[in-house]
Each structure stands twice: as structure tokens, then as C-alpha cells.
Design a protein around this motif. Structure first.
Motif, PDB file in Angstrom:
ATOM      1  N   PRO A 186       0.834  -1.205   0.000  1.00 40.89           N
ATOM      2  CA  PRO A 186       0.000   0.000   0.000  1.00 40.89           C
ATOM      3  C   PRO A 186       0.868   1.254   0.000  1.00 40.89           C
ATOM      4  CG  PRO A 186      -0.851  -1.602   1.568  1.00 40.89           C
ATOM      5  CD  PRO A 186       0.458  -2.141   1.080  1.00 40.89           C
ATOM      6  N   PRO A 187       0.457   2.299  -0.724  1.00 37.45           N
ATOM      7  CA  PRO A 187       1.322   3.480  -0.895  1.00 37.45           C
ATOM      8  C   PRO A 187       1.753   4.147   0.405  1.00 37.45           C
ATOM      9  CG  PRO A 187      -0.914   3.887  -1.699  1.00 37.45           C
ATOM     10  CD  PRO A 187      -0.794   2.429  -1.479  1.00 37.45           C
ATOM     11  N   TYR A 188       0.900   4.091   1.431  1.00 39.06           N
ATOM     12  CA  TYR A 188       1.259   4.733   2.697  1.00 39.06           C
ATOM     13  C   TYR A 188       2.220   3.883   3.534  1.00 39.06           C
ATOM     14  CZ  TYR A 188      -2.658   1.720   4.034  1.00 39.06           C
ATOM     15  OH  TYR A 188      -3.503   0.648   4.195  1.00 39.06           O
ATOM     16  N   LEU A 189       2.539   2.665   3.070  1.00 43.24           N
ATOM     17  CA  LEU A 189       3.485   1.795   3.772  1.00 43.24           C
ATOM     18  C   LEU A 189       4.780   1.581   2.983  1.00 43.24           C
ATOM     19  CD1 LEU A 189       1.083  -1.010   5.121  1.00 43.24           C
ATOM     20  CD2 LEU A 189       1.955   0.975   6.354  1.00 43.24           C
ATOM     21  N   ARG A 190       4.926   2.262   1.882  1.00 44.51           N
ATOM     22  CA  ARG A 190       6.112   2.067   1.056  1.00 44.51           C
ATOM     23  C   ARG A 190       7.317   2.764   1.689  1.00 44.51           C
ATOM     24  NH1 ARG A 190       3.097   2.922  -4.809  1.00 44.51           N
ATOM     25  NH2 ARG A 190       1.859   0.992  -4.675  1.00 44.51           N
ATOM     26  N   ALA A 191       8.264   1.956   2.117  1.00 45.39           N
ATOM     27  CA  ALA A 191       9.470   2.482   2.759  1.00 45.39           C
ATOM     28  C   ALA A 191      10.529   1.396   2.781  1.00 45.39           C
ATOM     29  CB  ALA A 191       9.165   2.948   4.184  1.00 45.39           C
ATOM     30  N   GLU A 192      11.764   1.813   2.773  1.00 50.10           N
ATOM     31  CA  GLU A 192      12.888   0.888   2.888  1.00 50.10           C
ATOM     32  C   GLU A 192      13.671   1.213   4.154  1.00 50.10           C
ATOM     33  OE1 GLU A 192      14.838   1.517  -0.902  1.00 50.10           O
ATOM     34  OE2 GLU A 192      14.057  -0.412  -1.628  1.00 50.10           O
ATOM     35  N   GLY A 193      14.298   0.194   4.718  1.00 47.55           N
ATOM     36  CA  GLY A 193      15.042   0.399   5.950  1.00 47.55           C
ATOM     37  C   GLY A 193      14.136   0.417   7.158  1.00 47.55           C
ATOM     38  N   LEU A 194      14.546   1.116   8.206  1.00 46.16           N
ATOM     39  CA  LEU A 194      13.788   1.166   9.454  1.00 46.16           C
ATOM     40  C   LEU A 194      12.861   2.375   9.473  1.00 46.16           C
ATOM     41  CD1 LEU A 194      16.572   0.214  12.045  1.00 46.16           C
ATOM     42  CD2 LEU A 194      14.825  -1.270  11.034  1.00 46.16           C
ATOM     43  N   VAL A 195      11.658   2.160   9.993  1.00 46.08           N
ATOM     44  CA  VAL A 195      10.661   3.223  10.138  1.00 46.08           C
ATOM     45  C   VAL A 195      10.419   3.439  11.630  1.00 46.08           C
ATOM     46  CG1 VAL A 195       8.309   3.961   9.646  1.00 46.08           C
ATOM     47  CG2 VAL A 195       9.562   2.601   7.959  1.00 46.08           C
ATOM     48  N   LYS A 196      10.564   4.666  12.065  1.00 47.73           N
ATOM     49  CA  LYS A 196      10.382   4.991  13.484  1.00 47.73           C
ATOM     50  C   LYS A 196       8.968   4.659  13.944  1.00 47.73           C
ATOM     51  CE  LYS A 196      10.541   8.908  16.719  1.00 47.73           C
ATOM     52  NZ  LYS A 196      10.740  10.380  16.825  1.00 47.73           N
ATOM     53  N   HIS A 197       8.883   4.048  15.127  1.00 43.74           N
ATOM     54  CA  HIS A 197       7.572   3.712  15.696  1.00 43.74           C
ATOM     55  C   HIS A 197       7.062   4.911  16.484  1.00 43.74           C
ATOM     56  CE1 HIS A 197       4.945   0.923  18.419  1.00 43.74           C
ATOM     57  NE2 HIS A 197       4.236   1.727  17.664  1.00 43.74           N
ATOM     58  N   VAL A 198       6.035   5.573  15.940  1.00 39.28           N
ATOM     59  CA  VAL A 198       5.407   6.708  16.609  1.00 39.28           C
ATOM     60  C   VAL A 198       4.179   6.199  17.348  1.00 39.28           C
ATOM     61  CG1 VAL A 198       4.332   8.968  16.314  1.00 39.28           C
ATOM     62  CG2 VAL A 198       6.225   8.277  14.832  1.00 39.28           C
ATOM     63  N   PHE A 199       4.089   6.475  18.646  1.00 42.14           N
ATOM     64  CA  PHE A 199       2.982   5.943  19.447  1.00 42.14           C
ATOM     65  C   PHE A 199       1.746   6.807  19.294  1.00 42.14           C
ATOM     66  CE2 PHE A 199       0.509   5.896  23.408  1.00 42.14           C
ATOM     67  CZ  PHE A 199       0.153   4.553  23.436  1.00 42.14           C
ATOM     68  N   PHE A 200       0.611   6.156  19.047  1.00 42.44           N
ATOM     69  CA  PHE A 200      -0.693   6.803  19.026  1.00 42.44           C
ATOM     70  C   PHE A 200      -1.566   6.146  20.084  1.00 42.44           C
ATOM     71  CE2 PHE A 200       0.783   8.025  14.873  1.00 42.44           C
ATOM     72  CZ  PHE A 200       0.178   9.244  14.623  1.00 42.44           C
ATOM     73  N   THR A 201      -2.298   6.948  20.848  1.00 42.73           N
ATOM     74  CA  THR A 201      -3.237   6.382  21.807  1.00 42.73           C
ATOM     75  C   THR A 201      -4.422   5.788  21.057  1.00 42.73           C
ATOM     76  OG1 THR A 201      -4.525   8.414  22.078  1.00 42.73           O
ATOM     77  CG2 THR A 201      -2.575   8.142  23.486  1.00 42.73           C
ATOM     78  N   LYS A 202      -5.177   4.957  21.752  1.00 44.49           N
ATOM     79  CA  LYS A 202      -6.364   4.359  21.139  1.00 44.49           C
ATOM     80  C   LYS A 202      -7.355   5.433  20.712  1.00 44.49           C
ATOM     81  CE  LYS A 202      -9.943   0.863  21.880  1.00 44.49           C
ATOM     82  NZ  LYS A 202     -10.607  -0.041  22.852  1.00 44.49           N
ATOM     83  N   GLY A 203      -7.493   6.467  21.542  1.00 47.87           N
ATOM     84  CA  GLY A 203      -8.413   7.549  21.207  1.00 47.87           C
ATOM     85  C   GLY A 203      -7.999   8.285  19.939  1.00 47.87           C
ATOM     86  N   GLU A 204      -6.695   8.509  19.766  1.00 45.46           N
ATOM     87  CA  GLU A 204      -6.204   9.177  18.563  1.00 45.46           C
ATOM     88  C   GLU A 204      -6.463   8.338  17.317  1.00 45.46           C
ATOM     89  OE1 GLU A 204      -2.460  11.831  20.274  1.00 45.46           O
ATOM     90  OE2 GLU A 204      -2.184   9.679  19.901  1.00 45.46           O
ATOM     91  N   LEU A 205      -6.282   7.023  17.442  1.00 47.47           N
ATOM     92  CA  LEU A 205      -6.551   6.138  16.311  1.00 47.47           C
ATOM     93  C   LEU A 205      -8.036   6.102  15.985  1.00 47.47           C
ATOM     94  CD1 LEU A 205      -4.133   3.196  17.200  1.00 47.47           C
ATOM     95  CD2 LEU A 205      -3.839   4.904  15.401  1.00 47.47           C
ATOM     96  N   GLU A 206      -8.885   6.113  17.033  1.00 48.28           N
ATOM     97  CA  GLU A 206     -10.334   6.150  16.820  1.00 48.28           C
ATOM     98  C   GLU A 206     -10.722   7.413  16.058  1.00 48.28           C
ATOM     99  OE1 GLU A 206     -12.985   4.299  17.615  1.00 48.28           O
ATOM    100  OE2 GLU A 206     -12.451   2.924  19.231  1.00 48.28           O
TER     101      GLU A 206
END
Length: 310
Positions: A13-33
Motif C-alpha cells: 500500500p502506498p502509505y506503507l512504502r518504505a525501505e530500511g527502518l521506520v520509526k515507531h510513533v505511538f498513538f493512543t487508542k483515542g487518537e486512532l479512533e
């Protein structure tokens, strides 16, 4: 920790296209909702995306999600698209016990059409309106219907209480075809909900609850046990119906996989006896687009239905 990029291939998927390491940014459950609700509003806003009301393939859906994330990042330039994309997909897996997250995952996989999100919201609004009417609050229920469940109208139901007995009667009425096991699950969820609000001191009587509390959401987007169980069952019933229809069409096809159009309405009516004739005619038109009066490969029939109504 970081994610390992899936690469730049067309199968990613275009929003997941990346090479190497991708930083893990934390989102709360409320933010994802809130992100999912915003995407839902974006997806179904009037005249925004051709195909949402009819055929929207999983590839198109991923493309629209990509565009939406790009638009979202305009307000948060510190984050990159892969960081947002990987954090979102990780959140879907981490909170998949929540029906909203599990549903969104199924939509991205192409198992159900995105309109099921609207169906669930409409179902809950009708349930709330019916409870209000049964309590004699006809004027408030009418206002809720006219405003389509806006915050202003929802606030107006705050002072109305409903009993456990009334809720059980409404559930039996609005879901007459549910299996006994599912009604038992709703009763258990209702008991847990009533006990939860009683423990919080939100009702003087443990057998009553304020309607506004029943349909409210927390800061993290969570709803009471009863509402979440209703939503979860709704999603699975759609999937089970699709599975049963797939089995009927496959078994009714000839050796080459062709299902005759003349048998479709009877098969569909057997699965859904309460379907109205205009709706059944519409299903037939969608299923046999470009094949009216003829047979069609059963997989094509299912694809037409899934992208349009299932």
C-alpha cells in the motif's frame, strides 16, 4: 523500537512504502479512533469519491487512505507518511479486540464494503430513537432522527432514563432473527453495562441507566459493553451472511462455475426471508450487471455484490 519497511513494490500500500527502518510513533487508542472516524467522514462526504456508493475495490480504498493520510500530515509536518502508516496498521492489530478496529481491518482486506460503517452508525441511531420512543420521549426521538445523531441532539437525551427490562424488550424487537446465543451475549453485555454504571454512581437505581450514558463514548473512543457487543455482532453477521451466500452460489453453479440468473432471487430470499422486493430486485441488478437474464461466474457475482452492498 522501529519497524522494518516493506519496500517500494506495487504490492505494498502506498502509505506503507518504505525501505530500511521506520520509526515507531505511538498513538493512543483515542487518537486512532479519531483518525478512523475522520477517514470515514472523508470517505463518505458528498460528491467526494466516485464509487463509494457502488464499486470501491480494496486497491481504491488503500489509495484513498493514502490521500487522506497525506492531507492529515499537512497539520503535523513533524511526522512522515510511513511513520503514520505503520503506526496506524500496528494500532489496528494491537486493538483488534475492539469492533471498530477489527472492522477497519476487514475493510482494508476487502472482506466487507466500507458502507458497513455507515450501516452500523445508522443502526445505533435507530436503536437510540426506538428506546426514546418506548420511554415516551417522542419529541426528542424525532429531533434525533432529523439531526442524524449530531452532538446537539444527543445532548438532549441526557435526562432520560431507561430500565433494564425496557432495553431487553427493545433488543428482542429490533433483532428478532438473532440466534439465541447472540441474544444471550447481549443480555450478558447489558448486565455488565448496568453494573458498570451503578458502580460509577451514575444511576440511583441499579436497574436503570441514562440513555446518554448508554450511547456515549470515552476519550479513547470506547463505548459501553452493550453497544460494543451490538456492533461486533453486526459486523460478524454481515461476514457470515456473505459466507453463506458464497456457499449457496458455489453449490448452485454448474461444473464451469456458472450460476444461472433465474435462480438468484430464490437463493437470496432463502438466506434473507425479510428482504423487500425492491431491494431484492436491486441486488439482482447489481449481481448480474452486464449479464441480465443470463448466467455469470459465481465469483463475479460475489465481487459485484461485495463491492456494492456487502
Amino acid at each position: 523500537r522501529s519497524f522494518l519497511g516493506l519496500g517500494l513494490g506495487q504490492n505494498v500500500p502506498p502509505y506503507l512504502r518504505a525501505e530500511g527502518l521506520v520509526k515507531h510513533v505511538f498513538f493512543t487508542k483515542g487518537e486512532l479512533e479519531r483518525l478512523m472516524r475522520s477517514f470515514q467522514s472523508y470517505l463518505f462526504q458528498e460528491d467526494s469519491i466516485p464509487g463509494v456508493g457502488s464499486a470501491l475495490s480494496p486497491e481504491q480504498l488503500h489509495h484513498e487512505l493514502h490521500l487522506f493520510m497525506m492531507k492529515t500530515l499537512e497539520d503535523t509536518p513533524a511526522q512522515s507518511l510511513p511513520e503514520l502508516g505503520y503506526a496506524f496498521i500496528c494500532g489496528l492489530e494491537a486493538y483488534r479486540d475492539d469492533p471498530d478496529f477489527e472492522l477497519f481491518d476487514l475493510i482494508l482486506c476487502g472482506a466487507v464494503h466500507p458502507s458497513i460503517m455507515q450501516d452500523a452508525n445508522n443502526m445505533l441511531r435507530e436503536l437510540q430513537s426506538l428506546i426514546l420512543r418506548c420511554q415516551g420521549s417522542t419529541a426528542v426521538a424525532a429531533a434525533l432522527d432529523r439531526s442524524h445523531g449530531s452532538r446537539q441532539s444527543t445532548a438532549s437525551v441526557g435526562m432520560h432514563q431507561v430500565s433494564r427490562r425496557m432495553i431487553r424488550a427493545v433488543l428482542r424487537t429490533i433483532f428478532p432473527e438473532k440466534k439465541g446465543a447472540r441474544h444471550n451475549a447481549l443480555r450478558r453485555a447489558l448486565a455488565e453495562t448496568m453494573q458498570h454504571f451503578a458502580d460509577l454512581g451514575k444511576s440511583a437505581d441499579p436497574d436503570t441507566v441514562y440513555i446518554s450514558d448508554l450511547f456515549s463514548s470515552s476519550a479513547d473512543g470506547e463505548q459501553c459493553k452493550l453497544i460494543e457487543e451490538i456492533r461486533r455482532q453486526h459486523y460478524y453477521e454481515v461476514i457470515e451472511f456473505t459466507k453463506d451466500l458464497t456457499t449457496r452460489l458455489r453449490e448452485g453453479s454448474d461444473y464451469s462455475g456458472i450460476f444461472q440468473a433465474s435462480k438468484f432471487k430464490r437463493v437470496y430470499h432463502d438466506l434473507d426471508p425479510s428482504v423487500k422486493q425492491p431491494d431484492l430486485d436491486r441486488m439482482y441488478e447489481i449481481a448480474f450487471a452486464h449479464h441480465e437474464g443470463e448466467g455469470a461466474y459465481y465469483a463475479d457475482i460475489l465481487r459485484n455484490l461485495r463491492h456494492s452492498v456487502l
